[in-house]
Write a protein that holds these residues in place. Sequence first.
Motif, PDB file in Angstrom:
ATOM      1  N   GLU A 362      -5.429  -1.697 -23.320  1.00 60.55           N
ATOM      2  CA  GLU A 362      -6.786  -0.956 -22.724  1.00 60.55           C
ATOM      3  C   GLU A 362      -6.139  -0.038 -21.366  1.00 60.55           C
ATOM      4  OE1 GLU A 362     -10.370  -3.097 -21.494  1.00 60.55           O
ATOM      5  OE2 GLU A 362      -9.172  -4.742 -22.148  1.00 60.55           O
ATOM      6  N   ARG A 363      -4.631   0.194 -21.497  1.00 59.73           N
ATOM      7  CA  ARG A 363      -4.332   1.172 -20.331  1.00 59.73           C
ATOM      8  C   ARG A 363      -3.308   1.861 -21.158  1.00 59.73           C
ATOM      9  NH1 ARG A 363      -0.164  -2.671 -16.966  1.00 59.73           N
ATOM     10  NH2 ARG A 363       1.273  -2.387 -18.364  1.00 59.73           N
ATOM     11  N   ALA A 364      -2.941   3.231 -20.404  1.00 61.57           N
ATOM     12  CA  ALA A 364      -1.965   4.064 -21.055  1.00 61.57           C
ATOM     13  C   ALA A 364      -1.084   4.424 -19.992  1.00 61.57           C
ATOM     14  CB  ALA A 364      -2.821   5.528 -21.548  1.00 61.57           C
ATOM     15  N   SER A 365      -1.332   5.728 -19.343  1.00 58.21           N
ATOM     16  CA  SER A 365      -0.248   6.370 -18.614  1.00 58.21           C
ATOM     17  C   SER A 365      -0.656   6.308 -17.052  1.00 58.21           C
ATOM     18  CB  SER A 365       0.208   7.665 -18.677  1.00 58.21           C
ATOM     19  OG  SER A 365       1.573   7.826 -18.799  1.00 58.21           O
ATOM     20  N   GLN A 366      -1.246   5.171 -16.576  1.00 56.58           N
ATOM     21  CA  GLN A 366      -1.841   5.438 -15.294  1.00 56.58           C
ATOM     22  C   GLN A 366      -2.163   3.829 -14.884  1.00 56.58           C
ATOM     23  OE1 GLN A 366      -5.236   7.818 -14.503  1.00 56.58           O
ATOM     24  NE2 GLN A 366      -6.145   6.398 -12.837  1.00 56.58           N
ATOM     25  N   LEU A 367      -1.551   3.781 -13.732  1.00 59.55           N
ATOM     26  CA  LEU A 367      -2.012   2.472 -12.778  1.00 59.55           C
ATOM     27  C   LEU A 367      -2.590   2.782 -11.650  1.00 59.55           C
ATOM     28  CD1 LEU A 367       1.360   0.259 -13.161  1.00 59.55           C
ATOM     29  CD2 LEU A 367      -0.853  -0.032 -14.708  1.00 59.55           C
ATOM     30  N   SER A 368      -3.699   2.410 -11.388  1.00 55.55           N
ATOM     31  CA  SER A 368      -4.548   2.529 -10.062  1.00 55.55           C
ATOM     32  C   SER A 368      -4.281   1.417  -9.328  1.00 55.55           C
ATOM     33  CB  SER A 368      -6.015   2.943 -10.449  1.00 55.55           C
ATOM     34  OG  SER A 368      -6.254   4.037 -11.348  1.00 55.55           O
ATOM     35  N   VAL A 369      -4.014   1.418  -8.108  1.00 57.72           N
ATOM     36  CA  VAL A 369      -3.505   0.260  -7.071  1.00 57.72           C
ATOM     37  C   VAL A 369      -4.686   0.339  -6.088  1.00 57.72           C
ATOM     38  CG1 VAL A 369      -1.815  -0.661  -5.896  1.00 57.72           C
ATOM     39  CG2 VAL A 369      -1.388   0.735  -7.924  1.00 57.72           C
ATOM     40  N   PHE A 370      -5.387  -0.710  -5.842  1.00 56.10           N
ATOM     41  CA  PHE A 370      -6.091  -0.961  -4.863  1.00 56.10           C
ATOM     42  C   PHE A 370      -5.451  -1.334  -3.637  1.00 56.10           C
ATOM     43  CE2 PHE A 370      -9.457  -1.810  -1.945  1.00 56.10           C
ATOM     44  CZ  PHE A 370     -10.728  -1.468  -2.361  1.00 56.10           C
ATOM     45  N   LEU A 371      -5.255  -0.614  -2.463  1.00 53.69           N
ATOM     46  CA  LEU A 371      -4.433  -1.205  -1.330  1.00 53.69           C
ATOM     47  C   LEU A 371      -5.257  -1.958  -0.465  1.00 53.69           C
ATOM     48  CD1 LEU A 371      -2.646   2.356  -0.603  1.00 53.69           C
ATOM     49  CD2 LEU A 371      -1.708   0.463  -2.036  1.00 53.69           C
ATOM     50  N   HIS A 372      -5.190  -3.213  -0.811  1.00 59.44           N
ATOM     51  CA  HIS A 372      -6.105  -4.121   0.061  1.00 59.44           C
ATOM     52  C   HIS A 372      -5.591  -4.080   1.898  1.00 59.44           C
ATOM     53  CE1 HIS A 372      -8.852  -5.612  -2.639  1.00 59.44           C
ATOM     54  NE2 HIS A 372      -7.774  -5.696  -3.651  1.00 59.44           N
ATOM     55  N   GLY A 373      -4.170  -4.198   1.811  1.00 64.72           N
ATOM     56  CA  GLY A 373      -3.589  -4.557   3.085  1.00 64.72           C
ATOM     57  C   GLY A 373      -3.167  -3.080   3.732  1.00 64.72           C
ATOM     58  N   GLU A 374      -3.329  -1.926   2.817  1.00 61.87           N
ATOM     59  CA  GLU A 374      -2.813  -0.729   3.364  1.00 61.87           C
ATOM     60  C   GLU A 374      -4.094   0.344   3.526  1.00 61.87           C
ATOM     61  OE1 GLU A 374       0.286  -0.995   4.741  1.00 61.87           O
ATOM     62  OE2 GLU A 374       0.598  -2.665   3.965  1.00 61.87           O
ATOM     63  N   GLY A 375      -3.442   1.280   4.025  1.00 62.02           N
ATOM     64  CA  GLY A 375      -4.730   2.456   3.959  1.00 62.02           C
ATOM     65  C   GLY A 375      -4.149   4.007   3.799  1.00 62.02           C
ATOM     66  N   ARG A 376      -4.817   4.872   4.161  1.00 61.63           N
ATOM     67  CA  ARG A 376      -4.682   6.188   4.028  1.00 61.63           C
ATOM     68  C   ARG A 376      -3.079   6.507   4.629  1.00 61.63           C
ATOM     69  NH1 ARG A 376      -7.235  10.735   1.744  1.00 61.63           N
ATOM     70  NH2 ARG A 376      -5.796  12.442   2.299  1.00 61.63           N
ATOM     71  N   LYS A 377      -2.692   5.997   5.808  1.00 58.91           N
ATOM     72  CA  LYS A 377      -1.303   6.124   6.342  1.00 58.91           C
ATOM     73  C   LYS A 377      -0.192   5.878   5.443  1.00 58.91           C
ATOM     74  CE  LYS A 377       0.334   4.517  10.378  1.00 58.91           C
ATOM     75  NZ  LYS A 377       0.645   3.376  11.444  1.00 58.91           N
ATOM     76  N   LEU A 378      -0.510   5.043   4.517  1.00 56.46           N
ATOM     77  CA  LEU A 378       0.802   4.778   3.696  1.00 56.46           C
ATOM     78  C   LEU A 378       0.716   5.862   2.442  1.00 56.46           C
ATOM     79  CD1 LEU A 378       2.984   2.851   2.249  1.00 56.46           C
ATOM     80  CD2 LEU A 378       0.994   1.723   1.145  1.00 56.46           C
ATOM     81  N   PHE A 379      -0.248   6.278   2.194  1.00 57.43           N
ATOM     82  CA  PHE A 379      -0.447   7.369   1.384  1.00 57.43           C
ATOM     83  C   PHE A 379       0.200   8.647   1.703  1.00 57.43           C
ATOM     84  CE2 PHE A 379      -2.823  11.266   0.425  1.00 57.43           C
ATOM     85  CZ  PHE A 379      -2.586  11.420  -0.999  1.00 57.43           C
ATOM     86  N   GLY A 415       9.786   2.311  -5.530  1.00 56.39           N
ATOM     87  CA  GLY A 415       9.333   0.968  -5.131  1.00 56.39           C
ATOM     88  C   GLY A 415      10.183   0.912  -3.785  1.00 56.39           C
ATOM     89  N   GLN A 416      11.251   1.579  -3.342  1.00 55.29           N
ATOM     90  CA  GLN A 416      12.053   1.861  -2.157  1.00 55.29           C
ATOM     91  C   GLN A 416      11.080   2.330  -1.233  1.00 55.29           C
ATOM     92  OE1 GLN A 416      14.850  -0.464  -1.953  1.00 55.29           O
ATOM     93  NE2 GLN A 416      14.230  -0.791  -3.713  1.00 55.29           N
ATOM     94  N   VAL A 417      10.579   3.564  -1.481  1.00 58.95           N
ATOM     95  CA  VAL A 417       9.755   4.280  -0.672  1.00 58.95           C
ATOM     96  C   VAL A 417       8.716   3.482  -0.260  1.00 58.95           C
ATOM     97  CG1 VAL A 417       8.692   6.594  -0.068  1.00 58.95           C
ATOM     98  CG2 VAL A 417      10.604   6.429  -1.595  1.00 58.95           C
ATOM     99  N   LEU A 418       7.809   2.801  -1.215  1.00 58.48           N
ATOM    100  CA  LEU A 418       6.930   2.124  -0.887  1.00 58.48           C
ATOM    101  C   LEU A 418       6.938   0.947   0.116  1.00 58.48           C
ATOM    102  CD1 LEU A 418       4.145   1.436  -1.923  1.00 58.48           C
ATOM    103  CD2 LEU A 418       4.856   0.167  -3.360  1.00 58.48           C
ATOM    104  N   LYS A 419       7.973   0.308  -0.230  1.00 51.08           N
ATOM    105  CA  LYS A 419       8.649  -0.784   0.783  1.00 51.08           C
ATOM    106  C   LYS A 419       8.860  -0.206   2.106  1.00 51.08           C
ATOM    107  CE  LYS A 419      12.727  -3.311   0.535  1.00 51.08           C
ATOM    108  NZ  LYS A 419      13.519  -3.995  -0.103  1.00 51.08           N
ATOM    109  N   ALA A 420       9.361   0.838   2.436  1.00 52.76           N
ATOM    110  CA  ALA A 420       9.727   1.483   3.604  1.00 52.76           C
ATOM    111  C   ALA A 420       8.429   1.925   4.257  1.00 52.76           C
ATOM    112  CB  ALA A 420      10.783   2.465   3.598  1.00 52.76           C
ATOM    113  N   GLY A 421       7.598   2.544   3.412  1.00 50.26           N
ATOM    114  CA  GLY A 421       6.319   2.770   4.017  1.00 50.26           C
ATOM    115  C   GLY A 421       5.455   1.613   4.504  1.00 50.26           C
ATOM    116  N   ILE A 422       5.485   0.649   3.883  1.00 51.19           N
ATOM    117  CA  ILE A 422       4.600  -0.560   4.247  1.00 51.19           C
ATOM    118  C   ILE A 422       5.234  -1.309   5.406  1.00 51.19           C
ATOM    119  CG2 ILE A 422       4.089  -2.856   3.777  1.00 51.19           C
ATOM    120  CD1 ILE A 422       3.757  -1.742   0.779  1.00 51.19           C
TER     121      ILE A 422
END
Length: 425
Positions: A362-379, A415-422
């Motif tokens: 039921e999925r292909a080349s996309q993961l959509s991630v809901f950021l419960h703890g984070e927001g636009r700043k992380l993006f 993953g590394q950039v995401l971690k640093a961003g959080i």
Amino acid sequence: MTFQNTKAFAQQLDAEDPLSKYRDEFHFPKVNGKKVIYFTGNSLGLQPKRTKAYVDEIMTDWAELAVEGHFYAHKPWWDYQERFANPLSKIVGAKPSEVTVMNTLTVNLHLLMVSFYKPEGKRFKILCEAKAFPSDQYMIQSQVKFHGYKPEDAIVEIQRREGEHNIRLEDVLAKIKEVGDELALVLIGGVNYYTGQVFDIKTITKAGHEAGAKVGWDLAHAAGNIKLELHDWNVDFAAWCSYKYMNSGPGNASGCFVHEKHHHNKELPRFAGWWGHNKERRFKMEPDFDPANGAEGWQISNLPVLSLAPYLASVEMFDEIGMDALIEKRDKITAYLEFILHEIDKEVDSTFEIITPLAPSERASQLSVFLHGEGRKLFDYLMKNGVITDWREPNVIRLAPVPLYCSYEDMYEFGQVLKAGILNS
Ligand SMILES: Cc1ncc(COP(=O)(O)O)c(C=O)c1O
Ligand SMILES: Nc1ccccc1C(=O)C[C@H](N)C(=O)O
């Protein structure tokens, strides 16, 4: 396979990847001198390096041959679309006569509705998914109004259940049964743009037909991304854009499919133009329209060959690789990205929720991630640090690890950039 969240492991996966050589075939934007990690191939695919030569060839032919190019160009313009029939039919699982390229996506859906949305008596309703891509909603609303109906009477949306992100197949099938003999058309996006959910096109098409309806698909997020068997699944019609997974350039040409069973139905209304006329007789300038055989009979205007050229470069690249190889890597790299997201989530105090279905079917080349703890700043942090994703309200980032040009190392680095961003936010 057990994954590891290390650079060496990611590099090992790249070394074993039979498609890794294609990465060098694409132009990547750069941030701070480094290629970006590109997750938005589901919105606009990267430019293949080979594309420019296809466009240049037409520019040169035009300069040197002018009008004679229609017949004497390297790839003559008058039947340029024929070059798509074979490769494109393999990408979408069709017979070559069932596919063609023309116009743009929403325009093609409107044109196909002329043939396949024919409300009559009590059978006038269109079934679609709730929260479809807005262009599809506007298209459907304007079509039902054009036929004299109110959208609230004629459009039935399949809803998600309370607290769920995806639409259940059983709910689609139940809705088709419920609307029953009032159903004129089922029209759904094969892969939902927001969640990345892949619909069971075969089963839904069959159910729509059993209810006596026509069934069409918007394959914007599906073409070049999922395995399609449009002919065997008995789909009536479909259209897709070519600028996402098919890398043909901004706003570029659309592809469409019309099932063989409709090709000889002279009763089917369609909006006609001379490029849809019987090919042998097109230049005889006859007064009466005699449709060309197959999907080409839905063509209207002479072809915008300059915009088809990048699309041709792309379908030829897909033909070289084959959908099966792409899908094999797609599933592995998407699973690796999912693994990385969970690893980072464990390491930092954050709660992501992947709203894309977890089942590989039921999925292909996309993961959509809901950021419960984070927001636009992380993006914003990700974008500034060379991770190109997109943001969709209220708090979702979409990640498409396109198998043609994304690497496993990209997933690790992300993953590394995401971690640093959080940790920074
Ligand atoms: C599902 C879907 N339908 C329609 C469109 C719009 O297509 P176009 O602007 O090419 O008509 C898009 C993306 O832009 C899309 O994702
Ligand atoms: N064509 C575009 C032009 C401008 C901005 C976005 C698009 C997209 O393609 C959006 C895409 N359909 C999406 O799934 O969000």
